[in-house]
Design an enzyme around this catalytic site. Structure first.
Site, mmCIF file in Angstrom:
data_model
loop_
_atom_site.group_PDB
_atom_site.id
_atom_site.type_symbol
_atom_site.label_atom_id
_atom_site.label_comp_id
_atom_site.label_asym_id
_atom_site.label_seq_id
_atom_site.Cartn_x
_atom_site.Cartn_y
_atom_site.Cartn_z
ATOM 1 N N ASN A 1 -10.176 -0.423 -0.453
ATOM 2 C CA ASN A 1 -9.156 -0.514 0.606
ATOM 3 C C ASN A 1 -9.784 -0.380 1.984
ATOM 4 O O ASN A 1 -10.490 0.605 2.253
ATOM 5 C CB ASN A 1 -8.153 0.629 0.448
ATOM 6 C CG ASN A 1 -7.186 0.411 -0.684
ATOM 7 O OD1 ASN A 1 -7.367 -0.474 -1.515
ATOM 8 N ND2 ASN A 1 -6.155 1.216 -0.734
ATOM 9 N N GLY B 1 -11.886 3.140 2.916
ATOM 10 C CA GLY B 1 -13.120 2.349 2.943
ATOM 11 C C GLY B 1 -13.817 2.286 4.296
ATOM 12 O O GLY B 1 -15.052 2.272 4.351
ATOM 13 N N ASP C 1 0.849 -1.196 0.000
ATOM 14 C CA ASP C 1 0.000 0.000 0.000
ATOM 15 C C ASP C 1 0.892 1.257 0.000
ATOM 16 O O ASP C 1 2.089 1.162 0.314
ATOM 17 C CB ASP C 1 -0.886 -0.068 1.260
ATOM 18 C CG ASP C 1 -2.108 0.832 1.191
ATOM 19 O OD1 ASP C 1 -2.468 1.259 0.084
ATOM 20 O OD2 ASP C 1 -2.718 1.090 2.255
HETATM 21 P P1 13P Z 1 -9.255 3.201 5.904
HETATM 22 O O1 13P Z 1 -8.200 3.158 6.962
HETATM 23 O O2 13P Z 1 -10.124 4.409 6.018
HETATM 24 O O3 13P Z 1 -10.022 1.934 5.830
HETATM 25 O O4 13P Z 1 -8.499 3.390 4.501
HETATM 26 C C1 13P Z 1 -7.714 2.355 4.020
HETATM 27 C C2 13P Z 1 -6.918 2.747 2.845
HETATM 28 O O5 13P Z 1 -7.366 3.453 1.968
HETATM 29 C C3 13P Z 1 -5.563 2.185 2.737
HETATM 30 O O6 13P Z 1 -4.867 2.659 1.643
#
Ligand code: 13P
Length: 284
Positions: A230, A210, A82
């Protein structure tokens, strides 16, 4: 071994109007919860690792968990790095066996973002490693990347089209008004912009931030072209909450394995709900 390129996974999702969940794991227990949830639902899934998590455990242990867990089930499972700004970390992930990486040079001007992304595609392409890139600034904190509300800005449609036309990406993450972390109020999602970027780039889009979005927002974003969702903060809460709640309710037992089992169940329960909501159950 149930490994499938994220490219195929996301192309199938985009054309089938569903999304593949990309869950930020923290350790072996959370990776196991993701894999078991996906296997139970016959869903493709993406194990996502933050730079911090990778550096905490080391490249080799994380990739070994992945090989062992993904190898024990028949559903396709990708492992994706990520938000990463550091080419050295990206290079190491590619070397150790990640199947996908994200270069996040979104804080840089257009030309620099593009040049860095092209460099990563050049490193990843020959090994068939997929690449995600970002444009705009997603508010909140993810790993060591902090974006303040006043600094957040959405991706520009024309720039997104131009960017994606000049580099061969597998997934594109435009900032569309979602945020990393916990939402303070109702997020304002730029659905029109999302729709135009999906149409003009033709790429599977990643929906970041998300955790905390409503079912309706998820459904609408997925129907407009988000093929990867995500989820990170939800897993952090389940990881700590699952462990601590068990302790509070059974503090005489003092058996950490039971806490870990409760943590696993809590993580898996949330992941199962997400996979069902994203429409990827039964798509493996
Ligand atoms: P959240 O932590 O809001 O679920 O976002 C996750 C994300 O986009 C990781 O790249």
């Amino acid at each position: 071994m149930a490994i499938l390129s994220m490219r195929e996974m996301l192309q199938q999702a985009r054309s089938g109007a569903y999304a593949v969940g990309a869950f930020n794991i923290l350790d072996y227990n959370s990776m196991r919860a993701v894999v078991d949830a996906a296997a139970e639902l016959a869903a493709p899934v993406i194990i996502q690792t933050s730079v911090k998590t990778v550096l905490f455990w080391g490249y080799e242990p994380v990739v070994q968990w992945y090989r062992q867990l993904a190898g024990s089930v028949s559903v396709p499972i990708a492992i994706h790095l990520d938000h990463c700004k550091d080419l050295e970390v990206i290079r190491n992930c590619i070397k150790h066996g990640w199947t996908s990486v994200m270069i996040d040079a979104s804080s840089k001007p257009f030309a620099e973002n593009l040049a860095l992304t092209q460099q990563v595609v050049k490193m990843a392409g020959p090994k068939n490693i997929t690449v995600e890139a970002e444009m705009g600034a997603i508010v909140g904190v993810e790993d060591d990347i902090h974006v303040r509300e006043q600094d957040a800005h959405l991706a520009n449609v024309e720039e997104a089209e131009r960017f994606c036309g000049q580099v061969s990406l597998d997934c594109f993450a435009p900032a569309i008004g979602t945020a990393h972390g916990v939402y303070k109020g109702e997020p304002k999602i730029a659905f029109d912009r999302l729709e135009k970027i999906a149409e003009r780039t033709g790429l599977p889009l990643a929906l970041h931030g998300g955790t905390g979005l409503s079912d309706e927002v998820f459904r609408r974003c997925i129907s407009l072209g988000c093929a990867k969702v995500n989820i990170s903060t939800q897993l952090k809460y389940a990881h700590i909450g699952g462990f601590v709640d068990y302790y509070h309710n059974h503090n005489k037992e003092y058996n950490p394995l039971k806490n870990l089992a409760a943590q696993y169940e809590k993580l898996k329960e949330g992941i199962i709900k997400d996979i069902q909501l994203f429409g990827s159950a039964g798509k493996a």
